[in-house]
Design a protein around this motif. Structure first.
Motif, mmCIF file in Angstrom:
data_model
loop_
_atom_site.group_PDB
_atom_site.id
_atom_site.type_symbol
_atom_site.label_atom_id
_atom_site.label_comp_id
_atom_site.label_asym_id
_atom_site.label_seq_id
_atom_site.Cartn_x
_atom_site.Cartn_y
_atom_site.Cartn_z
ATOM 1 N N LYS A 99 0.834 -1.205 0.000
ATOM 2 C CA LYS A 99 0.000 0.000 0.000
ATOM 3 C C LYS A 99 0.870 1.258 0.000
ATOM 4 O O LYS A 99 0.582 2.229 -0.701
ATOM 5 C CB LYS A 99 -0.916 0.008 1.221
ATOM 6 N N ARG A 100 1.936 1.229 0.806
ATOM 7 C CA ARG A 100 2.835 2.392 0.862
ATOM 8 C C ARG A 100 3.493 2.627 -0.487
ATOM 9 O O ARG A 100 3.656 3.771 -0.932
ATOM 10 C CB ARG A 100 3.901 2.178 1.940
ATOM 11 N N SER A 101 3.885 1.535 -1.151
ATOM 12 C CA SER A 101 4.509 1.654 -2.476
ATOM 13 C C SER A 101 3.518 2.257 -3.476
ATOM 14 O O SER A 101 3.888 3.133 -4.279
ATOM 15 C CB SER A 101 4.969 0.272 -2.949
ATOM 16 N N ASN A 102 2.280 1.823 -3.401
ATOM 17 C CA ASN A 102 1.251 2.374 -4.304
ATOM 18 C C ASN A 102 1.012 3.851 -4.027
ATOM 19 O O ASN A 102 0.813 4.649 -4.966
ATOM 20 C CB ASN A 102 -0.054 1.595 -4.143
ATOM 21 N N ARG A 103 1.030 4.221 -2.747
ATOM 22 C CA ARG A 103 0.834 5.641 -2.404
ATOM 23 C C ARG A 103 1.983 6.495 -2.931
ATOM 24 O O ARG A 103 1.776 7.630 -3.366
ATOM 25 C CB ARG A 103 0.681 5.804 -0.889
ATOM 26 N N ARG A 104 3.210 5.948 -2.902
ATOM 27 C CA ARG A 104 4.352 6.694 -3.449
ATOM 28 C C ARG A 104 4.212 6.872 -4.958
ATOM 29 O O ARG A 104 4.526 7.940 -5.501
ATOM 30 C CB ARG A 104 5.669 5.975 -3.120
ATOM 31 N N GLU A 105 3.733 5.823 -5.636
ATOM 32 C CA GLU A 105 3.529 5.927 -7.083
ATOM 33 C C GLU A 105 2.467 6.973 -7.405
ATOM 34 O O GLU A 105 2.630 7.778 -8.341
ATOM 35 C CB GLU A 105 3.119 4.562 -7.645
ATOM 36 N N ASP A 106 1.380 6.966 -6.638
ATOM 37 C CA ASP A 106 0.327 7.969 -6.831
ATOM 38 C C ASP A 106 0.867 9.374 -6.574
ATOM 39 O O ASP A 106 0.533 10.324 -7.289
ATOM 40 C CB ASP A 106 -0.851 7.695 -5.888
ATOM 41 N N GLU A 153 3.831 20.713 -13.540
ATOM 42 C CA GLU A 153 3.328 21.262 -14.801
ATOM 43 C C GLU A 153 2.411 22.449 -14.552
ATOM 44 O O GLU A 153 2.408 23.421 -15.323
ATOM 45 C CB GLU A 153 2.567 20.176 -15.572
ATOM 46 N N ALA A 154 1.657 22.391 -13.437
ATOM 47 C CA ALA A 154 0.734 23.483 -13.106
ATOM 48 C C ALA A 154 1.443 24.639 -12.400
ATOM 49 O O ALA A 154 0.850 25.704 -12.198
ATOM 50 C CB ALA A 154 -0.397 22.953 -12.224
ATOM 51 N N GLY A 155 2.688 24.416 -12.010
ATOM 52 C CA GLY A 155 3.437 25.461 -11.303
ATOM 53 C C GLY A 155 2.917 25.710 -9.899
ATOM 54 O O GLY A 155 3.077 26.809 -9.352
ATOM 55 N N ASN A 156 2.321 24.706 -9.278
ATOM 56 C CA ASN A 156 1.774 24.829 -7.920
ATOM 57 C C ASN A 156 2.846 24.433 -6.908
ATOM 58 O O ASN A 156 3.052 23.247 -6.622
ATOM 59 C CB ASN A 156 0.539 23.926 -7.770
ATOM 60 N N ALA A 157 3.558 25.429 -6.363
ATOM 61 C CA ALA A 157 4.698 25.170 -5.477
ATOM 62 C C ALA A 157 4.294 24.436 -4.200
ATOM 63 O O ALA A 157 5.021 23.567 -3.707
ATOM 64 C CB ALA A 157 5.383 26.494 -5.122
ATOM 65 N N GLU A 158 3.120 24.792 -3.674
ATOM 66 C CA GLU A 158 2.667 24.153 -2.435
ATOM 67 C C GLU A 158 2.427 22.656 -2.641
ATOM 68 O O GLU A 158 2.836 21.828 -1.818
ATOM 69 C CB GLU A 158 1.373 24.816 -1.946
ATOM 70 N N ASP A 159 1.782 22.311 -3.743
ATOM 71 C CA ASP A 159 1.526 20.903 -4.037
ATOM 72 C C ASP A 159 2.807 20.164 -4.404
ATOM 73 O O ASP A 159 2.957 18.971 -4.110
ATOM 74 C CB ASP A 159 0.517 20.765 -5.177
ATOM 75 N N VAL A 160 3.746 20.860 -5.042
ATOM 76 C CA VAL A 160 5.031 20.241 -5.374
ATOM 77 C C VAL A 160 5.725 19.760 -4.106
ATOM 78 O O VAL A 160 6.203 18.626 -4.020
ATOM 79 C CB VAL A 160 5.944 21.223 -6.145
ATOM 80 N N GLU A 161 5.770 20.627 -3.087
ATOM 81 C CA GLU A 161 6.418 20.234 -1.834
ATOM 82 C C GLU A 161 5.635 19.126 -1.137
ATOM 83 O O GLU A 161 6.218 18.162 -0.628
ATOM 84 C CB GLU A 161 6.541 21.447 -0.904
ATOM 85 N N LYS A 162 4.317 19.241 -1.121
ATOM 86 C CA LYS A 162 3.484 18.251 -0.435
ATOM 87 C C LYS A 162 3.664 16.864 -1.034
ATOM 88 O O LYS A 162 3.910 15.887 -0.306
ATOM 89 C CB LYS A 162 2.005 18.667 -0.519
ATOM 90 N N TYR A 163 3.573 16.771 -2.360
ATOM 91 C CA TYR A 163 3.635 15.448 -2.988
ATOM 92 C C TYR A 163 5.067 14.913 -3.048
ATOM 93 O O TYR A 163 5.274 13.685 -3.025
ATOM 94 C CB TYR A 163 3.014 15.491 -4.381
ATOM 95 N N SER A 164 6.051 15.792 -3.109
ATOM 96 C CA SER A 164 7.438 15.310 -3.126
ATOM 97 C C SER A 164 7.792 14.636 -1.802
ATOM 98 O O SER A 164 8.536 13.646 -1.776
ATOM 99 C CB SER A 164 8.417 16.458 -3.405
ATOM 100 N N ASN A 186 3.939 10.375 -6.952
ATOM 101 C CA ASN A 186 4.804 10.763 -8.077
ATOM 102 C C ASN A 186 3.982 11.324 -9.226
ATOM 103 O O ASN A 186 4.375 12.310 -9.873
ATOM 104 C CB ASN A 186 5.612 9.551 -8.555
ATOM 105 N N THR A 187 2.833 10.695 -9.484
ATOM 106 C CA THR A 187 1.946 11.184 -10.539
ATOM 107 C C THR A 187 1.425 12.585 -10.206
ATOM 108 O O THR A 187 1.420 13.488 -11.065
ATOM 109 C CB THR A 187 0.758 10.217 -10.728
ATOM 110 N N GLU A 188 0.984 12.764 -8.968
ATOM 111 C CA GLU A 188 0.484 14.070 -8.531
ATOM 112 C C GLU A 188 1.596 15.120 -8.537
ATOM 113 O O GLU A 188 1.354 16.299 -8.839
ATOM 114 C CB GLU A 188 -0.104 13.953 -7.120
ATOM 115 N N LEU A 189 2.814 14.687 -8.219
ATOM 116 C CA LEU A 189 3.954 15.606 -8.209
ATOM 117 C C LEU A 189 4.217 16.157 -9.605
ATOM 118 O O LEU A 189 4.429 17.369 -9.782
ATOM 119 C CB LEU A 189 5.195 14.889 -7.678
ATOM 120 N N GLU A 190 4.205 15.292 -10.609
ATOM 121 C CA GLU A 190 4.444 15.749 -11.982
ATOM 122 C C GLU A 190 3.354 16.712 -12.441
ATOM 123 O O GLU A 190 3.636 17.717 -13.104
ATOM 124 C CB GLU A 190 4.510 14.538 -12.919
#
Length: 389
Positions: free
Chosen positions: A100-107, A117-128, A109-113
């Motif tokens: 489950k943790r591995s799947n959450r990391r994959e998800d 692309e959207a230039g959302n700095a707050e979400d970049v830090e959160k998902y990274s 990574n998708t949200e991070l990209e």
């Protein structure tokens, strides 16, 4: 993941088991540290800017080394004697949680990209932060660092928090430093949270007393383990619709998970399939650990200054003056620690409850029968120490 909702439950239903302690109150104390958990925390927060982590001049990630070095220096300066316990092979029962943790990391990574692309700095830090994974290399570098600092290292055969708990039960350390509440489920006498928080936050450590947990909740050890399984742990899915407060009420009323399942309305509550609660119970009671009579003597030695310079400065491009000054502080503190701990030196600790304030009333019902103590744990693999005291 630890035990879902347990911290708040104890704050509301068993506030006397918790007490705030000043960092310096652990002078002279031997403390087992859940190394892998703290390494993860360092990778998430130390030196991070957006999705960029702290690196050397050659681009190698060094967040874990910076966090481990300076937080350990702080402990040594305060006269503590830490022993760092590293994770071994995960139990088979934990495989689903790790997947489950591995799947959450994959998800993530998708949200991070998408955030980039959207230039959302707050979400970049959160998902990274959600993509962080502790690797074998991170662990090995931290072991090397700690040994150069003169700090003992122990490699657990399986779960690090279970081995930390065993060290504490065997009287080899005063308590264990971790943020994972399942250390209490493994039976550690003393759990200490926030001990390795950054000094800039000026945090108070929060100490949990296992004996007082059982006393205040009016549960046996077996019932407490069943409570933690119902709350939600790493080894099995939980029953949907049952939170920590409800779980406590059910265990008090029915005495065990078997009693709860027999009385539960299956139309109202969905029992997971499979629900290996008996295996989870056995794992908490009989974890794969090295016991006290098999553990070599824990030795704290003077730091290897030039070895640290070679590793941190020449290999990882840390600032040499900061490393040398930190080592000087460690050496200056060693004289204080050798004097031993004087209990009368410190005042009484402050007892606190959760932010909810008053203790909540919980239904009182018949207690279950106390279970057996379980079988002896298996032997494990040790690293970086001499013979037992």
């Amino acid at each position: 993941m630890g035990i879902q909702g347990l911290t708040k439950l104890l704050g509301d239903a068993a506030p006397g088991c918790m007490k705030e302690q000043k960092f310096e109150n652990y002078f002279g104390r031997k403390i087992a540290v859940d190394a892998s958990m703290h390494i993860y925390a360092f990778l998430v927060v130390v030196g991070r800017q957006g999705d960029q982590m702290l690196t050397s001049e050659t681009g190698e990630v060094t967040s874990h080394l910076q966090g481990m070095f300076f937080r350990t220096v702080r402990m040594l300066e305060a006269g503590m004697k830490p022993v760092f316990v590293f994770e071994g092979k995960a139990p088979e029962l934990k495989r689903e949680e790790l997947a489950k943790r591995s799947n959450r990391r994959e998800d993530a990574n998708t949200e991070l990209e998408a955030a980039k692309e959207a230039g959302n700095a707050e979400d970049v830090e959160k998902y990274s932060k959600r993509t962080v994974r502790v690797t074998r290399e991170h662990n090995e570098e931290c072991k090397r660092l700690l040994r150069l600092m003169g700090v003992p290292v122990l490699e657990a055969p399986s779960e690090a928090e279970a081995q930390c708990a065993q060290l504490c039960k065997d009287g080899l350390v005063y308590g264990i430093s971790t943020e994972d509440m399942d250390s209490l489920t493994f039976g550690t006498p003393k759990l200490i949270r926030h001990l390795m928080a950054p000094s800039s936050q000026k945090p108070l450590a929060m100490e949990f007393d296992h004996e007082l947990v059982l006393k205040e909740l009016e549960l046996t050890e077996d019932q407490f383990i069943d409570l933690c399984i119902l709350c939600g742990c790493d080894y099995t899915a939980k029953i949907s619709g049952i939170g920590a407060v409800r779980a406590l009420s059910l265990i008090k009323k029915h005495g065990s998970i078997e009693g709860v399942l027999a009385a539960l309305d299956s139309k109202k509550y969905q029992i997971p399939e499979p629900f290996p609660y008996q295996e989870a119970r056995r794992l908490f009671k009989e974890p794969d650990v090295v016991k006290g009579d098999q553990i070599p003597q824990l030795k704290w030695t003077s730091p290897d200054t030039e070895g640290l310079i070679d590793f941190l400065v020449k290999e990882k491009t840390f600032a040499e003056d900061r490393i040398r000054k930190a080592v000087e502080r460690i050496n200056a503190a060693k004289g204080k620690a050798s004097q031993g701990r004087l209990e009368s030196f410190f005042g009484p600790a402050k007892v606190v409850s959760s932010t909810m304030g008053k203790r909540k009333e919980v239904p009182v019902a018949a207690k279950g029968k106390k279970g057996s103590s379980g079988a002896a744990p298996k032997k494990g693999k040790l690293g970086g120490m001499g013979k037992k005291k």
